[in-house]
Design a protein around this motif. Sequence first.
Motif, mmCIF file in Angstrom:
data_model
loop_
_atom_site.group_PDB
_atom_site.id
_atom_site.type_symbol
_atom_site.label_atom_id
_atom_site.label_comp_id
_atom_site.label_asym_id
_atom_site.label_seq_id
_atom_site.Cartn_x
_atom_site.Cartn_y
_atom_site.Cartn_z
ATOM 1 N N ARG A 39 0.802 -1.277 0.041
ATOM 2 C CA ARG A 39 0.083 0.074 0.040
ATOM 3 C C ARG A 39 0.820 1.321 0.028
ATOM 4 O O ARG A 39 2.051 1.283 0.385
ATOM 5 C CB ARG A 39 -1.027 0.080 1.259
ATOM 6 N N PRO A 40 0.194 2.373 -0.453
ATOM 7 C CA PRO A 40 1.078 3.764 -0.423
ATOM 8 C C PRO A 40 1.544 4.186 0.899
ATOM 9 O O PRO A 40 0.940 3.523 2.024
ATOM 10 C CB PRO A 40 -0.051 4.554 -1.101
ATOM 11 N N LEU A 41 2.325 4.824 0.872
ATOM 12 C CA LEU A 41 2.957 5.622 2.096
ATOM 13 C C LEU A 41 1.725 6.562 3.011
ATOM 14 O O LEU A 41 1.211 7.267 2.145
ATOM 15 C CB LEU A 41 4.105 6.656 2.091
ATOM 16 N N PRO A 42 1.711 6.432 4.169
ATOM 17 C CA PRO A 42 0.324 7.149 4.740
ATOM 18 C C PRO A 42 0.861 8.725 4.995
ATOM 19 O O PRO A 42 2.075 9.091 4.991
ATOM 20 C CB PRO A 42 0.277 6.482 6.116
ATOM 21 N N TRP A 43 -0.058 9.504 4.761
ATOM 22 C CA TRP A 43 -0.107 11.085 5.172
ATOM 23 C C TRP A 43 -0.659 11.195 6.356
ATOM 24 O O TRP A 43 -1.713 10.538 6.689
ATOM 25 C CB TRP A 43 -1.002 11.865 4.012
ATOM 26 N N PHE A 44 0.061 12.096 7.067
ATOM 27 C CA PHE A 44 -0.501 12.245 8.515
ATOM 28 C C PHE A 44 -0.991 13.787 8.507
ATOM 29 O O PHE A 44 -0.786 14.612 7.818
ATOM 30 C CB PHE A 44 0.540 12.218 9.396
ATOM 31 N N GLN A 45 -1.822 14.046 9.421
ATOM 32 C CA GLN A 45 -2.623 15.209 9.734
ATOM 33 C C GLN A 45 -1.410 16.303 10.035
ATOM 34 O O GLN A 45 -0.574 15.932 10.996
ATOM 35 C CB GLN A 45 -3.694 15.348 10.992
ATOM 36 N N ILE A 46 -1.518 17.528 9.695
ATOM 37 C CA ILE A 46 -0.650 18.522 9.917
ATOM 38 C C ILE A 46 -1.422 19.800 10.155
ATOM 39 O O ILE A 46 -2.470 19.886 9.447
ATOM 40 C CB ILE A 46 0.416 18.788 8.797
ATOM 41 N N THR A 47 -1.087 20.518 11.340
ATOM 42 C CA THR A 47 -1.923 21.729 11.471
ATOM 43 C C THR A 47 -0.966 22.783 12.002
ATOM 44 O O THR A 47 0.130 22.503 12.016
ATOM 45 C CB THR A 47 -2.839 21.739 12.790
ATOM 46 N N LEU A 48 -1.519 23.963 12.077
ATOM 47 C CA LEU A 48 -0.582 25.178 12.353
ATOM 48 C C LEU A 48 -1.024 25.451 13.881
ATOM 49 O O LEU A 48 -2.182 26.028 14.172
ATOM 50 C CB LEU A 48 -0.960 26.321 11.625
#
Length: 141
Positions: free
Chosen positions: A110-119
């Motif tokens: 499966r693809p590499l996961p993306w993680f939540q990013i916030t300011l």
Amino acid sequence: MLGWLTGAGLFGSAGLSAVSNFVFIKPRATYGQPQRFSVGKPEDFPSGTRAILAPRGICIVREGSKLAAISITCTHLGCTVGAADTGFACPCHGSRFDQDGNVTGGPAPRPLPWFQITLAPNGEIEVDKDIEIAPGSYLTL
């Protein structure tokens, strides 16, 4: 003599009970690194940046005013992938990923996961590795 042995046994068992209670109360868990952490300010990542933060296991991607955090842990057996001309490459078993973490070759399932990013309120970028988001979801500054 019997009274003395009974008293010593009671005091001994009370002491042993107290020690075992203190040992029981202390947690034996080892907590890893926090899964929510700060990686710096947006100006630390100019447009076009693909900064790999190996100790944190992520790659910060900035395209214009958009930011994203992509995992650099291979979905095959957990090796750390590195940057390649076409995206990411696993040095262990040959998995290949494009710039967005999609599998282009190799045994990765499966693809590499993306993680939540916030300011954060202090202006720093925070990544939360406990929350996976859909690939292609960027934080717009």
